[in-house]
Design a protein around this motif. Sequence first.
Motif, PDB file in Angstrom:
ATOM      1  N   UNK A  96       0.835  -1.209   0.000  1.00  0.00           N
ATOM      2  CA  UNK A  96       0.000   0.000   0.000  1.00  0.00           C
ATOM      3  C   UNK A  96       0.866   1.253   0.000  1.00  0.00           C
ATOM      4  N   UNK A  97       1.998   1.190   0.726  1.00  0.00           N
ATOM      5  CA  UNK A  97       2.895   2.364   0.745  1.00  0.00           C
ATOM      6  C   UNK A  97       3.540   2.562  -0.627  1.00  0.00           C
ATOM      7  N   UNK A  98       4.017   1.445  -1.203  1.00  0.00           N
ATOM      8  CA  UNK A  98       4.697   1.545  -2.517  1.00  0.00           C
ATOM      9  C   UNK A  98       3.718   2.039  -3.586  1.00  0.00           C
ATOM     10  N   UNK A  99       2.473   1.525  -3.526  1.00  0.00           N
ATOM     11  CA  UNK A  99       1.482   1.900  -4.540  1.00  0.00           C
ATOM     12  C   UNK A  99       0.767   3.213  -4.182  1.00  0.00           C
ATOM     13  N   UNK A 100       1.119   3.769  -3.021  1.00  0.00           N
ATOM     14  CA  UNK A 100       0.546   5.030  -2.540  1.00  0.00           C
ATOM     15  C   UNK A 100      -0.978   4.990  -2.472  1.00  0.00           C
ATOM     16  N   UNK A 101      -1.493   3.885  -1.902  1.00  0.00           N
ATOM     17  CA  UNK A 101      -2.945   3.757  -1.732  1.00  0.00           C
ATOM     18  C   UNK A 101      -3.323   4.383  -0.393  1.00  0.00           C
ATOM     19  N   UNK A 102      -4.429   5.144  -0.354  1.00  0.00           N
ATOM     20  CA  UNK A 102      -4.851   5.707   0.936  1.00  0.00           C
ATOM     21  C   UNK A 102      -5.509   4.602   1.768  1.00  0.00           C
ATOM     22  N   UNK A 103      -5.754   4.886   3.068  1.00  0.00           N
ATOM     23  CA  UNK A 103      -6.152   3.833   4.003  1.00  0.00           C
ATOM     24  C   UNK A 103      -7.418   3.069   3.617  1.00  0.00           C
ATOM     25  N   UNK A 104      -8.380   3.764   3.020  1.00  0.00           N
ATOM     26  CA  UNK A 104      -9.643   3.069   2.737  1.00  0.00           C
ATOM     27  C   UNK A 104      -9.759   2.671   1.251  1.00  0.00           C
ATOM     28  N   UNK A 105      -8.649   2.556   0.587  1.00  0.00           N
ATOM     29  CA  UNK A 105      -8.715   2.226  -0.850  1.00  0.00           C
ATOM     30  C   UNK A 105      -8.010   0.906  -1.169  1.00  0.00           C
ATOM     31  N   UNK A 106      -8.528   0.239  -2.225  1.00  0.00           N
ATOM     32  CA  UNK A 106      -7.880  -0.976  -2.736  1.00  0.00           C
ATOM     33  C   UNK A 106      -7.865  -0.900  -4.263  1.00  0.00           C
ATOM     34  N   UNK A 107      -7.099  -1.808  -4.876  1.00  0.00           N
ATOM     35  CA  UNK A 107      -7.064  -1.800  -6.345  1.00  0.00           C
ATOM     36  C   UNK A 107      -8.325  -2.441  -6.913  1.00  0.00           C
ATOM     37  N   UNK A 108      -8.662  -3.610  -6.395  1.00  0.00           N
ATOM     38  CA  UNK A 108      -9.916  -4.261  -6.813  1.00  0.00           C
ATOM     39  C   UNK A 108     -10.345  -5.249  -5.737  1.00  0.00           C
ATOM     40  N   UNK A 109     -11.471  -5.917  -5.947  1.00  0.00           N
ATOM     41  CA  UNK A 109     -11.966  -6.883  -4.953  1.00  0.00           C
ATOM     42  C   UNK A 109     -12.125  -8.234  -5.645  1.00  0.00           C
ATOM     43  N   UNK A 110     -11.561  -9.276  -5.026  1.00  0.00           N
ATOM     44  CA  UNK A 110     -11.710 -10.632  -5.564  1.00  0.00           C
ATOM     45  C   UNK A 110     -12.841 -11.316  -4.806  1.00  0.00           C
ATOM     46  N   UNK A 111     -13.801 -11.870  -5.560  1.00  0.00           N
ATOM     47  CA  UNK A 111     -14.966 -12.494  -4.929  1.00  0.00           C
ATOM     48  C   UNK A 111     -14.943 -13.999  -5.197  1.00  0.00           C
ATOM     49  N   UNK A 112     -15.177 -14.785  -4.148  1.00  0.00           N
ATOM     50  CA  UNK A 112     -15.188 -16.243  -4.288  1.00  0.00           C
ATOM     51  C   UNK A 112     -16.601 -16.758  -4.056  1.00  0.00           C
ATOM     52  N   UNK A 113     -17.066 -17.596  -4.990  1.00  0.00           N
ATOM     53  CA  UNK A 113     -18.436 -18.114  -4.921  1.00  0.00           C
ATOM     54  C   UNK A 113     -18.373 -19.639  -5.014  1.00  0.00           C
ATOM     55  N   UNK A 114     -18.889 -20.352  -3.988  1.00  0.00           N
ATOM     56  CA  UNK A 114     -18.748 -21.816  -4.026  1.00  0.00           C
ATOM     57  C   UNK A 114     -19.521 -22.491  -5.158  1.00  0.00           C
ATOM     58  N   UNK A 115     -20.707 -21.956  -5.482  1.00  0.00           N
ATOM     59  CA  UNK A 115     -21.523 -22.598  -6.509  1.00  0.00           C
ATOM     60  C   UNK A 115     -21.287 -21.931  -7.874  1.00  0.00           C
ATOM     61  N   UNK A 116     -20.654 -22.637  -8.811  1.00  0.00           N
ATOM     62  CA  UNK A 116     -20.346 -22.014 -10.101  1.00  0.00           C
ATOM     63  C   UNK A 116     -21.588 -21.577 -10.888  1.00  0.00           C
ATOM     64  N   UNK A 117     -22.751 -22.209 -10.584  1.00  0.00           N
ATOM     65  CA  UNK A 117     -23.988 -21.864 -11.286  1.00  0.00           C
ATOM     66  C   UNK A 117     -24.434 -20.428 -10.953  1.00  0.00           C
ATOM     67  N   UNK A 118     -23.994 -19.940  -9.800  1.00  0.00           N
ATOM     68  CA  UNK A 118     -24.485 -18.638  -9.337  1.00  0.00           C
ATOM     69  C   UNK A 118     -23.616 -17.455  -9.782  1.00  0.00           C
ATOM     70  N   UNK A 119     -22.442 -17.766 -10.372  1.00  0.00           N
ATOM     71  CA  UNK A 119     -21.468 -16.699 -10.636  1.00  0.00           C
ATOM     72  C   UNK A 119     -22.067 -15.571 -11.493  1.00  0.00           C
ATOM     73  N   UNK A 120     -22.692 -15.946 -12.611  1.00  0.00           N
ATOM     74  CA  UNK A 120     -23.212 -14.909 -13.513  1.00  0.00           C
ATOM     75  C   UNK A 120     -24.311 -14.078 -12.859  1.00  0.00           C
ATOM     76  N   UNK A 121     -25.190 -14.773 -12.087  1.00  0.00           N
ATOM     77  CA  UNK A 121     -26.285 -14.068 -11.405  1.00  0.00           C
ATOM     78  C   UNK A 121     -25.761 -13.073 -10.382  1.00  0.00           C
ATOM     79  N   UNK A 122     -24.749 -13.529  -9.616  1.00  0.00           N
ATOM     80  CA  UNK A 122     -24.195 -12.652  -8.578  1.00  0.00           C
ATOM     81  C   UNK A 122     -23.481 -11.460  -9.228  1.00  0.00           C
ATOM     82  N   UNK A 123     -22.792 -11.731 -10.333  1.00  0.00           N
ATOM     83  CA  UNK A 123     -22.122 -10.632 -11.042  1.00  0.00           C
ATOM     84  C   UNK A 123     -23.152  -9.601 -11.498  1.00  0.00           C
ATOM     85  N   UNK A 124     -24.290 -10.103 -11.997  1.00  0.00           N
ATOM     86  CA  UNK A 124     -25.366  -9.200 -12.447  1.00  0.00           C
ATOM     87  C   UNK A 124     -25.924  -8.398 -11.270  1.00  0.00           C
TER      88      UNK A 124
END
Lengths: 112, 405
Positions: free
Chosen positions: B207-235
Amino acid sequence: MRYSTVLTLILIALTCMIFGVGVDVNNRIKIDRKSHDIRIRFNEIVGLPNLSITTAARYLRHYSLSDLSTPFQDYPCSQEHFPASFAFAPPDFKDMPDRLTTHTINRPVASQ
Amino acid sequence: MNLRNRLEKQRNILDFSLQNLIRRKGKSLFILVIFVLLVSIISSILFLTGSLTREMIKSSEQLPDITIQKIKGGRQVNIESVYLDQIERIPGIEAAEPRAWGYFYLDSLNANFTIFGFDLSLLEAEDYETILTENTKQKNLTGKSQYKMAVGPVVYEQLKKSKMQETYLFFNPDWETSLPVDIIGVFKPETELQSADLMLLQTDAARKVLELSDDEFTDIAVYIPNPEEVDNIALKIRRAFPELRTITRSQIQSTYSSVFGWKSGLVLSGLLVVILAFLVLIWDRSGGLSQEEKREIGVLKAIGWDTEMVLAVKFLESLILSSISAVLGILVAYVYIYWLRAPGLREVFIGWSTIYPSFKLVPYIDLKYLMLIVSIAIVPYSAVSIVPAWRAAITDPDEIIRHNG
């Protein structure tokens, strides 16, 4: 020696070479299987896709994910000035919603 | 005629065809070399793209189910941590992990490193053994500096040159002080295709090297156990937050398969002109029969050979030449890509960077492409050789000998 005998010898030599390649492919796949677990664990930890074969430009290093501060990569037909860019296709985010459709949909309760 | 006589007759025809090829060795050798070149170029591209695509598809299997990015003004920006709670609350989501990653350009090495933030203390001793090299796995997290990192093998080599293989000092001109980070491990060479330019830093350091402020991130990785639900959850996520963009794993995988298809198609189309020029050259050299060859056919006909035998001789000549070339071309391509690691062609894929892996690829040979190459090499060439021979063979021998004598 008859010419056909010479040809037979050449064909036998080529067959041996093909066999040699087959053995080599098999060996390489075996070695790869051994390192497979290492790569799986590594990918699980890092979770960033894309091979590091092209590190010339940021948008080429992770071309399936856009990154900050690369101006043209979201434009599907953009071709930047890096030499390797001619060889990489832009990401295929074909199911991405556009602004028009997303604005017409009401926010569900979960987001409030 | 019994079987033995028939076989002897065929062997004599074969001997005669080979004798013809050796008699015109200049022409035969020329066609052989051109053919080997053509087949090896096309096979090399197919081998290389096959291996890379396979490697990418395999490495994408462990990716997060959905990656969420924030878009503002048409560009990706850092995502605030306030989204995290709301996204985690969507039913079906097992975990949503914010990530901090980006790049760090080092002027002295002329290289861009990939920086990835990770809580290194979460790694078990077993993990250290699995992904880090022998000499570094015993190191623990009690070094001199406050921050630690693991680096890719190529990064390590580069840092060694700058005598910074123990501790690396991150510095930007607008920072007050530099940021020392201890190197606690080097990723094993087996992961080189993914880790060559990677620096896996503790999240705080990243975070220091990338100069990110305290409440910021680059992106969020989401894990979903049921592959059938991925598209619905994305929507659901897109509907709830129109400013967010979701990228599912299947979208990334379809990007991969199209990227190298596109890439090899582009390289092949660049070579199309060369391939066509070669084909025209071969057509020119072998297609039209020379005066001498026509006279030879006339003499054979005059001494009692029938058309079928003349065509068999010509067919065998082209079949032998094109088959040997196709096999040799494929062997040359294999040695070029997997033993020599594609010098020349490799540069098309790696660009101008100073950090790149050694290109040690695992062979992936698609039999249907090999069959395609072999049939493209053999069938047209045989046809090109047989048609003029057939024309000469059906003409009256007397006329051929008189006109070409």
